[in-house]
Design a protein around this motif. Structure first.
Motif, PDB file in Angstrom:
ATOM      1  N   UNK A 112       0.838  -1.209   0.000  1.00 55.47           N
ATOM      2  CA  UNK A 112       0.000   0.000   0.000  1.00 55.47           C
ATOM      3  C   UNK A 112       0.865   1.248   0.000  1.00 55.47           C
ATOM      4  N   UNK A 113       0.273   2.341  -0.431  1.00 58.24           N
ATOM      5  CA  UNK A 113       0.939   3.638  -0.333  1.00 58.24           C
ATOM      6  C   UNK A 113       0.492   4.295   0.966  1.00 58.24           C
ATOM      7  N   UNK A 127      -1.567  14.199 -11.977  1.00 57.70           N
ATOM      8  CA  UNK A 127      -1.549  13.016 -12.849  1.00 57.70           C
ATOM      9  C   UNK A 127      -0.723  11.917 -12.185  1.00 57.70           C
ATOM     10  N   UNK A 128      -1.361  11.124 -11.350  1.00 55.59           N
ATOM     11  CA  UNK A 128      -0.640  10.069 -10.653  1.00 55.59           C
ATOM     12  C   UNK A 128      -1.383   8.759 -10.764  1.00 55.59           C
ATOM     13  N   UNK A 129      -0.709   7.675 -10.456  1.00 56.60           N
ATOM     14  CA  UNK A 129      -1.285   6.335 -10.591  1.00 56.60           C
ATOM     15  C   UNK A 129      -1.482   5.740  -9.187  1.00 56.60           C
ATOM     16  N   UNK A 130      -2.688   5.822  -8.657  1.00 57.94           N
ATOM     17  CA  UNK A 130      -2.912   5.285  -7.310  1.00 57.94           C
ATOM     18  C   UNK A 130      -2.754   3.771  -7.272  1.00 57.94           C
ATOM     19  N   UNK A 131      -2.194   3.303  -6.198  1.00 58.90           N
ATOM     20  CA  UNK A 131      -2.084   1.861  -5.987  1.00 58.90           C
ATOM     21  C   UNK A 131      -3.459   1.301  -5.602  1.00 58.90           C
ATOM     22  N   UNK A 132      -3.527   0.003  -5.578  1.00 56.53           N
ATOM     23  CA  UNK A 132      -4.814  -0.630  -5.254  1.00 56.53           C
ATOM     24  C   UNK A 132      -5.257  -0.273  -3.836  1.00 56.53           C
ATOM     25  N   UNK A 133      -4.290   0.022  -2.965  1.00 54.21           N
ATOM     26  CA  UNK A 133      -4.618   0.323  -1.578  1.00 54.21           C
ATOM     27  C   UNK A 133      -3.787   1.508  -1.108  1.00 54.21           C
ATOM     28  N   UNK A 134      -4.450   2.420  -0.391  1.00 56.63           N
ATOM     29  CA  UNK A 134      -3.777   3.581   0.173  1.00 56.63           C
ATOM     30  C   UNK A 134      -4.168   3.726   1.636  1.00 56.63           C
ATOM     31  N   UNK A 157     -10.208   0.812  -6.015  1.00 59.85           N
ATOM     32  CA  UNK A 157      -9.223   1.477  -5.165  1.00 59.85           C
ATOM     33  C   UNK A 157      -9.774   1.498  -3.734  1.00 59.85           C
ATOM     34  N   UNK A 158      -8.959   1.073  -2.778  1.00 65.03           N
ATOM     35  CA  UNK A 158      -9.366   1.041  -1.374  1.00 65.03           C
ATOM     36  C   UNK A 158      -8.523   2.039  -0.600  1.00 65.03           C
ATOM     37  N   UNK A 159      -9.183   2.896   0.150  1.00 62.00           N
ATOM     38  CA  UNK A 159      -8.497   3.897   0.969  1.00 62.00           C
ATOM     39  C   UNK A 159      -8.900   3.697   2.424  1.00 62.00           C
ATOM     40  N   UNK A 160      -7.917   3.442   3.260  1.00 59.43           N
ATOM     41  CA  UNK A 160      -8.132   3.334   4.704  1.00 59.43           C
ATOM     42  C   UNK A 160      -7.606   4.627   5.324  1.00 59.43           C
ATOM     43  N   UNK A 161      -8.450   5.311   6.093  1.00 61.75           N
ATOM     44  CA  UNK A 161      -8.067   6.621   6.628  1.00 61.75           C
ATOM     45  C   UNK A 161      -8.262   6.671   8.142  1.00 61.75           C
ATOM     46  N   UNK A 162      -7.327   7.329   8.807  1.00 64.42           N
ATOM     47  CA  UNK A 162      -7.405   7.567  10.239  1.00 64.42           C
ATOM     48  C   UNK A 162      -7.115   9.047  10.488  1.00 64.42           C
ATOM     49  N   UNK A 163      -7.961   9.692  11.243  1.00 68.27           N
ATOM     50  CA  UNK A 163      -7.781  11.109  11.560  1.00 68.27           C
ATOM     51  C   UNK A 163      -7.848  11.295  13.073  1.00 68.27           C
ATOM     52  N   UNK A 204     -14.253   3.418  -5.859  1.00 63.60           N
ATOM     53  CA  UNK A 204     -13.439   3.907  -4.753  1.00 63.60           C
ATOM     54  C   UNK A 204     -14.141   3.503  -3.457  1.00 63.60           C
ATOM     55  N   UNK A 205     -13.447   2.755  -2.623  1.00 59.30           N
ATOM     56  CA  UNK A 205     -14.010   2.339  -1.342  1.00 59.30           C
ATOM     57  C   UNK A 205     -13.185   2.973  -0.225  1.00 59.30           C
ATOM     58  N   UNK A 206     -13.884   3.677   0.644  1.00 63.43           N
ATOM     59  CA  UNK A 206     -13.232   4.400   1.733  1.00 63.43           C
ATOM     60  C   UNK A 206     -13.753   3.882   3.065  1.00 63.43           C
TER      61      UNK A 206
END
Length: 230
Positions: A112-113, A127-134, A157-163, A204-206
């Motif tokens: 993941x990134x 213009x960037x290439x997102x990885x499958x998971x961020x 694309x899956x994005x896991x976020x913590x704030x 996009x799944x967040x």
């Protein structure tokens, strides 16, 4: 030779038996570590998160249950803590007997990134290439993820976020699908869900967790993916 010397030479020499050499102490052998006690890797957590995502998409978990389990996934320290989180869903049940799936069984998950903002900011846009998971972590800072001009090489694309005392902002094109869930403690997760009319559109799944912080994911007006089948 004097008589005294002759008498001393004729005295018998006492024979003493040396103590037998002691055998070296056996080296203690460490007991084998049980599968459940093995420390979980990032790849292990990602595979469990994938199973939970599929369960959410199939309606086996509601958004609140999914958010609670995802939070537990990324707090888990061992494989034994991960296995119960997928024990009651089909993909997890079929692999429970052998513990978590191996890399060979589940296929490469890809690294993941990670976007981390601690008392500062982190931005990914243009213009960037997102990885499958961020993974996005905002601690007393802010993370911005702008997908409106991104080149989508993956269908999903899956994005896991913590704030934590911070914020994560996610912008997506208008013509993609956006789904997600999350929970907050003195914070919030706001995801503007939408289903793209084109079945070939990226998804996009967040999922997120906010602690005295917020996560916001929504389409950006006027921004669209030009070629959905590229």
């Amino acid at each position: 030779m004097s008589d005294v010397d002759e008498q001393q030479s004729q005295q018998p020499i006492p024979l003493t038996k040396s103590a037998p050499a002691q055998a070296p102490a056996p080296v203690p052998v460490a007991a084998p570590v049980a599968e459940a006690e093995i420390r979980a890797s990032d790849a292990d957590r990602d595979r469990v998160a994938d199973i939970l995502r599929e369960a959410l998409a199939e309606g086996r978990l509601d958004p609140e249950e999914h958010a609670e389990r995802i939070d537990a996934v990324y707090r888990a320290k061992t494989r034994g803590e991960l296995e119960p989180l997928v024990r009651d869903v089909p993909a997890g049940t079929s692999r429970a007997a052998a513990g978590l799936p191996s890399d060979a069984a589940s296929g490469p998950a890809g690294d993941p990134e990670n976007l981390v903002a601690v008392f500062g900011g982190a931005v990914r846009k243009g213009r960037w290439r997102p990885r499958r998971r961020t993974h996005a972590f905002a601690v007393f800072g802010g993370v911005e993820i702008d997908l409106t001009e991104a080149v989508f090489e993956h269908r999903e694309i899956v994005i896991q976020a913590w704030a934590v005392f911070g914020g994560v902002e996610i912008k997506v094109p208008e013509n993609v699908s956006l789904h997600g869930s999350g929970s907050g403690v003195f914070g919030g997760v706001d995801i503007a869900e939408r289903e793209a009319p084109d079945p070939d559109a990226p998804v996009i799944r967040v999922s997120g967790f906010g602690l005295f912080g917020g996560i916001d994911a929504k389409p950006k007006r006027g921004k669209r993916v030009k070629n959905l089948r590229s």
